[in-house]
Design an enzyme around this catalytic site. Structure first.
Site, PDB file in Angstrom:
ATOM      1  N   THR A   1     -39.814   3.374 -14.147  1.00 25.65           N
ATOM      2  CA  THR A   1     -39.502   3.852 -15.490  1.00 25.65           C
ATOM      3  C   THR A   1     -40.789   4.313 -16.167  1.00 25.65           C
ATOM      4  O   THR A   1     -40.825   5.365 -16.811  1.00 25.65           O
ATOM      5  CB  THR A   1     -38.835   2.736 -16.305  1.00 25.65           C
TER       6      THR A   1
ATOM      7  N   ASP B   1     -43.834  -6.726 -11.267  1.00 26.89           N
ATOM      8  CA  ASP B   1     -43.890  -5.685 -10.244  1.00 26.89           C
ATOM      9  C   ASP B   1     -45.328  -5.329  -9.902  1.00 26.89           C
ATOM     10  O   ASP B   1     -45.671  -5.140  -8.715  1.00 26.89           O
ATOM     11  CB  ASP B   1     -43.117  -4.445 -10.690  1.00 26.89           C
TER      12      ASP B   1
ATOM     13  N   ASP C   1     -35.459  -7.653  -7.151  1.00 27.84           N
ATOM     14  CA  ASP C   1     -36.548  -6.999  -7.865  1.00 27.84           C
ATOM     15  C   ASP C   1     -35.950  -6.344  -9.104  1.00 27.84           C
ATOM     16  O   ASP C   1     -35.268  -5.317  -9.015  1.00 27.84           O
ATOM     17  CB  ASP C   1     -37.197  -5.955  -6.950  1.00 27.84           C
ATOM     18  N   VAL C   2     -36.186  -6.961 -10.256  1.00 32.36           N
ATOM     19  CA  VAL C   2     -35.563  -6.517 -11.508  1.00 32.36           C
ATOM     20  C   VAL C   2     -36.521  -5.600 -12.251  1.00 32.36           C
ATOM     21  O   VAL C   2     -37.546  -6.040 -12.784  1.00 32.36           O
ATOM     22  CB  VAL C   2     -35.185  -7.720 -12.396  1.00 32.36           C
ATOM     23  N   GLY C   3     -36.181  -4.311 -12.277  1.00 28.58           N
ATOM     24  CA  GLY C   3     -36.967  -3.355 -13.034  1.00 28.58           C
ATOM     25  C   GLY C   3     -36.299  -3.020 -14.349  1.00 28.58           C
ATOM     26  O   GLY C   3     -35.198  -3.496 -14.650  1.00 28.58           O
ATOM     27  N   ASN C   4     -36.941  -2.176 -15.119  1.00 22.01           N
ATOM     28  CA  ASN C   4     -36.372  -1.802 -16.408  1.00 22.01           C
ATOM     29  C   ASN C   4     -35.120  -0.955 -16.273  1.00 22.01           C
ATOM     30  O   ASN C   4     -34.253  -0.973 -17.152  1.00 22.01           O
ATOM     31  CB  ASN C   4     -37.410  -1.036 -17.237  1.00 22.01           C
TER      32      ASN C   4
ATOM     33  N   THR D   1     -36.848  29.917 -18.353  1.00 24.08           N
ATOM     34  CA  THR D   1     -37.013  28.650 -19.065  1.00 24.08           C
ATOM     35  C   THR D   1     -37.010  27.462 -18.110  1.00 24.08           C
ATOM     36  O   THR D   1     -37.871  26.565 -18.204  1.00 24.08           O
ATOM     37  CB  THR D   1     -35.896  28.473 -20.106  1.00 24.08           C
TER      38      THR D   1
ATOM     39  N   VAL E   1     -32.963  -4.152  -7.695  1.00 18.66           N
ATOM     40  CA  VAL E   1     -32.832  -3.927  -6.257  1.00 18.66           C
ATOM     41  C   VAL E   1     -32.717  -5.284  -5.578  1.00 18.66           C
ATOM     42  O   VAL E   1     -33.605  -6.135  -5.713  1.00 18.66           O
ATOM     43  CB  VAL E   1     -34.035  -3.141  -5.692  1.00 18.66           C
TER      44      VAL E   1
END
Length: 258
Positions: free
Chosen positions: A133, A110, A6-9, A187, A13
């Site tokens: 992402t 995806d 599973d190729v994400g940006n 902050t 995986v």
């Protein structure tokens, strides 16, 4: 056994899948320049640690939102496993669902895989929220058709923009605030409140608008790495399913074998 990529940006995986059971998974940063040999040096050692012989991999499938990564993964599959991989959305691994949008070919792999897996597992109309992402919100009707959706910056992208474009704001970790107060006294707390509770409010608002537009009851299914974190602080999710994309790849591989 199926080896799925599973190729994400941000990450690739890899998962070992028997039937629809995920036996193991490994993650590596996405780099379209990474060669098949480089994948082999890394992944073959992990398979060995897991006690899995290369010859036990009888099918390979790739789902990718990074088209440039597909070639080197294909070389890897053919050279080291002797398998020509299935490419999700092509040939024997066509989606098999209606993509009811203006430009069906532009839909990310995806999101199509999430549509397939969510419809296989849950009844009725669905809204699938995927934390990657980018964070995507996808409408899937009761027949399993993809009807459209929303693309929003992922929470890490939002934080990067905030820190990167200000002179004095520090880098903070994405985590749940220690209490429900939305009035911070320092902050770091104020940043975390803005990023975290602002993101929850954005999700709740967009999902409410999607449900109103769908006009029928719709289950909300969350997937992706941050789904569990947000699930602890909102009531909008009916199910959290971290492996939805990988399960979609397993379903496509099954269909190709049928």
């Amino acid at each position: 056994m199926l080896l799925a990529a599973d190729v994400g940006n941000t990450n690739v995986v890899f998962a070992l899948i028997e039937g629809r059971e995920i036996r193991a998974r490994w993650r590596i940063a996405t780099d379209p320049r990474r060669t098949g040999d480089e994948y082999a040096v890394w992944l073959l050692q992990l398979l060995k640690i897991e006690g899995v012989a290369r010859k036990s991999i009888d099918q390979f499938i790739i789902g990718s939102v990074v088209p440039r990564a597909i070639h080197n993964l294909t070389v890897f599959a053919e050279k080291y496993f002797g398998k020509t991989p299935l490419i999700a959305g092509e040939g024997g691994a066509e989606w098999g669902v209606a993509i009811d949008v203006d430009e069906p070919r532009s839909l990310g792999a995806d999101r199509a895989l999430n549509t397939i897996a969510a419809h296989a597992k849950y009844d009725g109309d669905l809204i699938v929220v995927d934390f990657g992402t980018a964070t995507t919100f996808d409408a899937v009707d009761f027949n399993g058709a993809y009807k459209g959706g929303i693309i929003a910056p992922g929470i890490n992208l939002s934080l990067d923009a905030l820190v990167g474009n200000t002179a004095k704001l520090p880098r903070i970790a994405i985590e749940a605030p220690t209490n429900d107060s939305v009035i911070g006294t320092n902050t770091e707390d104020q940043m975390l409140i803005g990023v975290f509770w602002g993101y929850v409010a954005m999700m709740e608002g967009l999902i409410a608008r999607m449900k109103a537009e769908i006009g029928r009851p719709a289950k909300v299914v969350a997937t992706g790495g941050l789904a569990i974190l947000f699930d602890q602080h909102t009531e909008i999710f009916d199910a959290v399913d971290p492996d939805l994309t990988l399960e979609g790849l397993a379903i496509l591989a099954e269909r190709a074998n049928a």
